[in-house]
Design a protein around this motif. Structure first.
Motif, PDB file in Angstrom:
ATOM      1  N   LEU A  25       8.197   2.240  20.128  1.00 24.21           N
ATOM      2  CA  LEU A  25       7.816   1.991  18.735  1.00 24.21           C
ATOM      3  C   LEU A  25       6.408   2.524  18.464  1.00 24.21           C
ATOM      4  CD1 LEU A  25       9.159   0.510  16.349  1.00 24.21           C
ATOM      5  CD2 LEU A  25       7.740  -1.449  16.905  1.00 24.21           C
ATOM      6  N   GLU A  26       5.539   2.355  19.437  1.00 25.33           N
ATOM      7  CA  GLU A  26       4.159   2.816  19.270  1.00 25.33           C
ATOM      8  C   GLU A  26       4.122   4.329  19.121  1.00 25.33           C
ATOM      9  OE1 GLU A  26      -0.099   3.362  19.778  1.00 25.33           O
ATOM     10  OE2 GLU A  26       1.356   4.277  21.114  1.00 25.33           O
ATOM     11  N   THR A  29       5.176   5.316  15.637  1.00 29.09           N
ATOM     12  CA  THR A  29       4.308   5.040  14.486  1.00 29.09           C
ATOM     13  C   THR A  29       2.893   5.578  14.681  1.00 29.09           C
ATOM     14  OG1 THR A  29       3.773   2.880  15.437  1.00 29.09           O
ATOM     15  CG2 THR A  29       5.514   2.937  13.761  1.00 29.09           C
ATOM     16  N   ARG A  32       1.579   8.176  12.176  1.00 24.75           N
ATOM     17  CA  ARG A  32       1.426   7.614  10.846  1.00 24.75           C
ATOM     18  C   ARG A  32       0.199   6.704  10.747  1.00 24.75           C
ATOM     19  NH1 ARG A  32       5.088   6.873   6.401  1.00 24.75           N
ATOM     20  NH2 ARG A  32       4.081   5.290   5.134  1.00 24.75           N
ATOM     21  N   VAL A  33       0.000   5.885  11.780  1.00 25.78           N
ATOM     22  CA  VAL A  33      -1.161   4.986  11.800  1.00 25.78           C
ATOM     23  C   VAL A  33      -2.460   5.787  11.795  1.00 25.78           C
ATOM     24  CG1 VAL A  33      -2.384   3.253  13.192  1.00 25.78           C
ATOM     25  CG2 VAL A  33       0.093   3.111  12.934  1.00 25.78           C
ATOM     26  N   ASN A  36      -3.001   7.307   8.387  1.00 20.96           N
ATOM     27  CA  ASN A  36      -3.467   6.281   7.447  1.00 20.96           C
ATOM     28  C   ASN A  36      -4.974   6.080   7.560  1.00 20.96           C
ATOM     29  OD1 ASN A  36      -1.024   5.648   6.346  1.00 20.96           O
ATOM     30  ND2 ASN A  36      -0.613   3.926   7.703  1.00 20.96           N
ATOM     31  N   ARG A  40      -7.714   7.229   4.745  1.00 23.66           N
ATOM     32  CA  ARG A  40      -8.498   6.189   4.089  1.00 23.66           C
ATOM     33  C   ARG A  40      -9.967   6.612   3.990  1.00 23.66           C
ATOM     34  NH1 ARG A  40     -10.804   0.979   4.057  1.00 23.66           N
ATOM     35  NH2 ARG A  40     -11.749   1.047   6.110  1.00 23.66           N
ATOM     36  N   PRO A 132     -14.074 -12.437   1.590  1.00 26.64           N
ATOM     37  CA  PRO A 132     -13.236 -11.921   0.504  1.00 26.64           C
ATOM     38  C   PRO A 132     -13.544 -12.687  -0.783  1.00 26.64           C
ATOM     39  CG  PRO A 132     -11.900 -12.445   2.430  1.00 26.64           C
ATOM     40  CD  PRO A 132     -13.277 -12.971   2.695  1.00 26.64           C
ATOM     41  N   GLY A 133     -13.666 -11.974  -1.863  1.00 29.38           N
ATOM     42  CA  GLY A 133     -13.912 -12.632  -3.147  1.00 29.38           C
ATOM     43  C   GLY A 133     -15.369 -12.861  -3.453  1.00 29.38           C
ATOM     44  N   LEU A 134     -16.233 -12.804  -2.427  1.00 26.79           N
ATOM     45  CA  LEU A 134     -17.669 -12.933  -2.686  1.00 26.79           C
ATOM     46  C   LEU A 134     -18.339 -11.623  -2.256  1.00 26.79           C
ATOM     47  CD1 LEU A 134     -18.143 -16.629  -1.552  1.00 26.79           C
ATOM     48  CD2 LEU A 134     -18.201 -15.741  -3.864  1.00 26.79           C
TER      49      LEU A 134
ATOM     50  N   ASN B  35      -6.450 -17.412   0.929  1.00 32.35           N
ATOM     51  CA  ASN B  35      -7.224 -17.303  -0.313  1.00 32.35           C
ATOM     52  C   ASN B  35      -6.636 -16.330  -1.325  1.00 32.35           C
ATOM     53  OD1 ASN B  35      -8.124 -15.042   0.912  1.00 32.35           O
ATOM     54  ND2 ASN B  35     -10.274 -15.640   1.055  1.00 32.35           N
ATOM     55  N   LEU B  36      -5.677 -15.527  -0.904  1.00 33.75           N
ATOM     56  CA  LEU B  36      -4.992 -14.650  -1.861  1.00 33.75           C
ATOM     57  C   LEU B  36      -3.486 -14.742  -1.619  1.00 33.75           C
ATOM     58  CD1 LEU B  36      -7.248 -11.456  -1.702  1.00 33.75           C
ATOM     59  CD2 LEU B  36      -6.978 -12.968  -3.668  1.00 33.75           C
ATOM     60  N   MET B  87       2.379  -3.514  14.342  1.00 37.00           N
ATOM     61  CA  MET B  87       2.502  -2.051  14.256  1.00 37.00           C
ATOM     62  C   MET B  87       3.117  -1.649  12.919  1.00 37.00           C
ATOM     63  SD  MET B  87       3.378  -0.329  17.872  1.00 37.00           S
ATOM     64  CE  MET B  87       4.371  -1.420  18.820  1.00 37.00           C
ATOM     65  N   LYS B  90       0.463  -1.914  10.263  1.00 39.97           N
ATOM     66  CA  LYS B  90      -0.532  -0.847  10.378  1.00 39.97           C
ATOM     67  C   LYS B  90       0.012   0.474   9.857  1.00 39.97           C
ATOM     68  CE  LYS B  90      -3.827  -2.202  13.899  1.00 39.97           C
ATOM     69  NZ  LYS B  90      -3.432  -2.949  15.098  1.00 39.97           N
ATOM     70  N   ALA B  91       1.307   0.716  10.109  1.00 39.10           N
ATOM     71  CA  ALA B  91       1.882   1.996   9.714  1.00 39.10           C
ATOM     72  C   ALA B  91       2.257   2.028   8.238  1.00 39.10           C
ATOM     73  CB  ALA B  91       3.103   2.312  10.573  1.00 39.10           C
ATOM     74  N   TYR B  92       2.769   0.925   7.700  1.00 37.10           N
ATOM     75  CA  TYR B  92       3.318   0.980   6.344  1.00 37.10           C
ATOM     76  C   TYR B  92       2.513   0.214   5.298  1.00 37.10           C
ATOM     77  CZ  TYR B  92       7.062   3.310   8.677  1.00 37.10           C
ATOM     78  OH  TYR B  92       7.758   4.221   9.423  1.00 37.10           O
ATOM     79  N   PRO B  94      -1.177  -0.494   5.416  1.00 37.35           N
ATOM     80  CA  PRO B  94      -2.497  -0.527   6.071  1.00 37.35           C
ATOM     81  C   PRO B  94      -3.524  -1.427   5.380  1.00 37.35           C
ATOM     82  CG  PRO B  94      -2.067   1.642   5.102  1.00 37.35           C
ATOM     83  CD  PRO B  94      -0.796   0.874   5.026  1.00 37.35           C
ATOM     84  N   ARG B  98      -5.363  -4.623   7.161  1.00 38.28           N
ATOM     85  CA  ARG B  98      -6.807  -4.795   7.284  1.00 38.28           C
ATOM     86  C   ARG B  98      -7.248  -6.145   6.729  1.00 38.28           C
ATOM     87  NH1 ARG B  98      -7.450   0.012   6.404  1.00 38.28           N
ATOM     88  NH2 ARG B  98      -7.443  -0.255   4.168  1.00 38.28           N
ATOM     89  N   PHE B 156     -10.298 -17.459  -7.952  1.00 37.10           N
ATOM     90  CA  PHE B 156     -10.382 -16.131  -8.567  1.00 37.10           C
ATOM     91  C   PHE B 156      -9.881 -16.131 -10.008  1.00 37.10           C
ATOM     92  CE2 PHE B 156      -9.936 -15.271  -4.038  1.00 37.10           C
ATOM     93  CZ  PHE B 156     -10.884 -14.291  -3.827  1.00 37.10           C
ATOM     94  N   VAL B 176     -12.738 -20.053  -2.441  1.00 39.82           N
ATOM     95  CA  VAL B 176     -12.611 -18.773  -1.757  1.00 39.82           C
ATOM     96  C   VAL B 176     -12.955 -18.912  -0.271  1.00 39.82           C
ATOM     97  CG1 VAL B 176     -13.539 -16.422  -1.698  1.00 39.82           C
ATOM     98  CG2 VAL B 176     -13.122 -17.530  -3.885  1.00 39.82           C
TER      99      VAL B 176
END
Lengths: 221, 201
Positions: A25-26, A29, A32-33, A36, A40, A132-134, B35-36, B87, B90-92, B94, B98, B156, B176
Motif C-alpha cells: 500500500l505504501e 501511495t 501521490r503523497v 501532495n 502544497r 487552531p482558531g486562534l 474543535n471543528l 496512508m 495522507k494520499a487523498y 492531505p 495535517r 467559531f 477552541v
C-alpha cells in the motif's frame, strides 16, 4: 513445547502478511503523497509571488504551473525561488522561506518580494503548530492579505508592527489576531529580524541570483 | 448463551453501553479533535473503520490464535488498519491529515478498539463482532460530533466551516481550546446520567 513453536510461527506469518500488505500500500501511495507535499509548498510559493493558483487545481497542475513560472537557486545556502514572467525570462519576484519560534512550535513562512526588491508581493505561513482558531488563523487570507504590496524601504527599518484590530492605519501596520497575542508578538519579532537580514543579502546578490536562476532550468524544491 | 441481534448490539454501542459517556473510554482523542466538526467527522469515520475491521479480523482468527499471544496479535491487527487509514488520508485528504496530526496514529492506543477485540470479538463469530465494532465506533463518533457541534458553534460561530451565528455574537475563545472538551463532555455525561441512568444489573 509444540504450542510455543506454533505461537512463534503464527506470529511470524501474521506479521509477514500485515507488513507485506502495508508495504504494498505504501508503494502504491508513495508517489501521490510526495506529490501532495511538493505541490502544497509550490502553491504557497506561487501565491506569495502573486501568481494566483486556481483553488481547484490538482497537485499535478500546480506542479506544472510552478515548473513554468518558477526557478530555484540558492544564496548563502538558503533557497531562493525566482518567479518569472510568462515568457520565462524576466524575473517578476523572489520568494524565500523565513522561520522563527511561535507559541507552540516553530512557524515557517514564505515571503515574496517584487523584482526591484522594493515591496512585498505576498506572505504566507506554510507550517506551524499554533492553536487552531486562534494563532492558527495566521494562514487565513484576512491576515496574510495585509502583507501584499507593503513597501520595503530603508535600511534597518521595522518591517511590520502589529496593531489590535482597527488600530491606526499605516503602510506597514498589520492588524494582529485577536486572542492570539503570543503568536502575533512572536511572528512580528521573527519576521522583522529575518526579513531585515535576508533582504539585504538578496539585494547585494540580485544579479547573481537572477543569472543562476535563468541558467539552470528545472530543479524542484 | 443466546446470541444478541445486530440491532441490540448497535443500540448498546450507540447508547446503553456507549464507549465514551458510559465507559469513559477513548476520551484523549475526544479532547483533541473536537474543535471543528469536519475534523471530528473524519476522525469518527477512521475510528469506525478501524474498530469494525479489527474486530472482524480478530474474530476470524479467534480459533487459531494462541491464547497467550492474543494481545500481541490484536495490537498488530489494529496497528495495520490504523496505518492503512493514515496512508489513505495522507494520499487523498492531505489537509485533513495535517489538521488531525498525530491523532490518527494514536488511534492504535485508543482503548475502545482493544476493549472490543478483547471483550467481544475474540469470543464471538465474525459478523456480530463486525457489527459490535461498527456500533462502538459509531457510538464514539456520535458523542464526539455532539461535543464538536457545541465547540464549533460557540467557539467559531460556524458549523462545518459555514458561519451560522452573526458577527455580533462574541466567540467563546475557551471553546477552541482543549479544556473546553472537558467541560462539554462532562456536561454531556452529567445529562446522560441524570435523565437516562444506567440500569443496575
Amino acid at each position: 513445547m509444540k504450542k510455543r513453536l506454533f505461537s512463534i510461527v503464527y506470529m511470524f506469518f501474521l506479521t509477514l502478511v500485515c507488513t507485506g500488505a502495508l508495504a504494498a500500500l505504501e508503494m502504491g501511495t508513495r508517489e501521490r503523497v510526495a506529490l501532495n507535499a511538493t505541490a502544497r509548498l509550490q502553491r504557497v510559493i506561487l501565491e506569495v509571488l502573486a501568481l494566483p493558483v486556481p483553488a481547484d487545481y490538482s497537485p499535478r497542475q500546480v506542479s506544472g504551473l510552478f515548473d513554468n513560472r518558477v526557478r530555484q537557486t540558492s544564496i548563502d545556502n538558503r533557497k531562493v525561488f525566482v518567479g518569472l514572467d510568462e515568457d520565462g525570462k524576466t524575473p517578476i519576484g523572489f520568494a524565500f522561506s523565513a522561520s522563527g519560534p511561535g507559541f507552540w512550535g516553530p512557524i515557517y513562512s514564505m515571503v515574496g518580494i517584487d523584482a526591484d526588491m522594493e515591496k512585498l508581493l505576498g506572505l504566507n505561513f506554510y507550517d506551524h503548530n499554533e492553536t487552531p482558531g486562534l494563532g492558527g488563523r495566521i494562514t487565513e487570507q484576512a491576515f496574510t492579505g495585509q502583507f501584499a504590496d507593503m513597501p520595503l524601504n530603508g535600511e534597518g527599518q521595522i518591517f511590520f508592527s502589529f496593531e489590535g484590530a482597527g488600530g491606526k492605519p499605516g503602510v506597514t501596520e498589520v492588524d494582529a489576531i485577536t486572542g492570539a497575542t503570543e503568536t502575533s508578538v512572536r511572528v512580528e519579532k521573527f519576521l522583522n529580524k529575518e526579513l531585515a537580514l535576508f533582504i539585504e543579502t538578496l539585494r547585494a546578490n540580485r544579479q547573481k541570483i537572477v543569472s543562476s536562476a535563468l541558467s539552470k532550468g528545472d530543479e524542484k524544491p | 448463551m443466546m446470541r444478541e441481534s445486530s440491532a441490540t448490539i448497535l443500540s448498546k454501542g450507540l447508547w446503553s453501553d456507549n464507549p465514551v459517556f458510559r465507559q469513559i473510554l477513548g476520551i484523549c482523542s475526544a479532547l483533541a479533535v473536537t474543535n471543528l466538526l469536519i475534523n471530528t467527522s473524519i476522525m469518527g469515520v477512521a475510528l469506525i473503520f478501524v474498530t469494525a475491521f479489527s474486530s472482524l479480523t480478530v474474530s476470524a482468527l479467534r480459533n487459531i490464535t494462541p491464547l497467550r499471544i492474543r494481545m500481541m496479535v490484536q495490537v498488530l491487527i489494529i496497528a495495520s488498519y490504523v496505518i492503512v487509514v493514515d496512508m489513505a488520508l495522507k494520499a487523498y485528504l492531505p489537509d485533513i491529515s495535517r489538521a488531525l496530526g498525530p491523532y490518527v496514529g494514536l488511534i492504535i492506543t485508543n482503548c475502545i478498539i482493544m476493549g472490543r477485540c478483547e471483550g467481544y470479538a475474540r469470543n464471538n463469530p465474525p459478523w456480530p463482532a463486525f457489527v459490535d465494532g461498527l456500533a462502538n465506533g459509531l457510538g464514539y463518533a456520535f458523542v464526539l460530533l455532539a461535543v464538536a457541534f457545541v465547540r464549533e458553534l460557540l467557539g467559531f460561530g460556524s458549523l462545518f466551516g459555514v458561519t451560522v451565528l452573526p458577527e455580533s455574537f462574541t466567540r467563546w475563545t475557551i471553546m477552541v481550546m482543549a479544556p473546553a472538551a472537558f467541560f462539554v463532555l462532562g456536561t454531556f455525561i452529567w445529562i446522560a446520567n441524570t435523565y437516562w441512568p444506567k440500569k443496575e444489573k
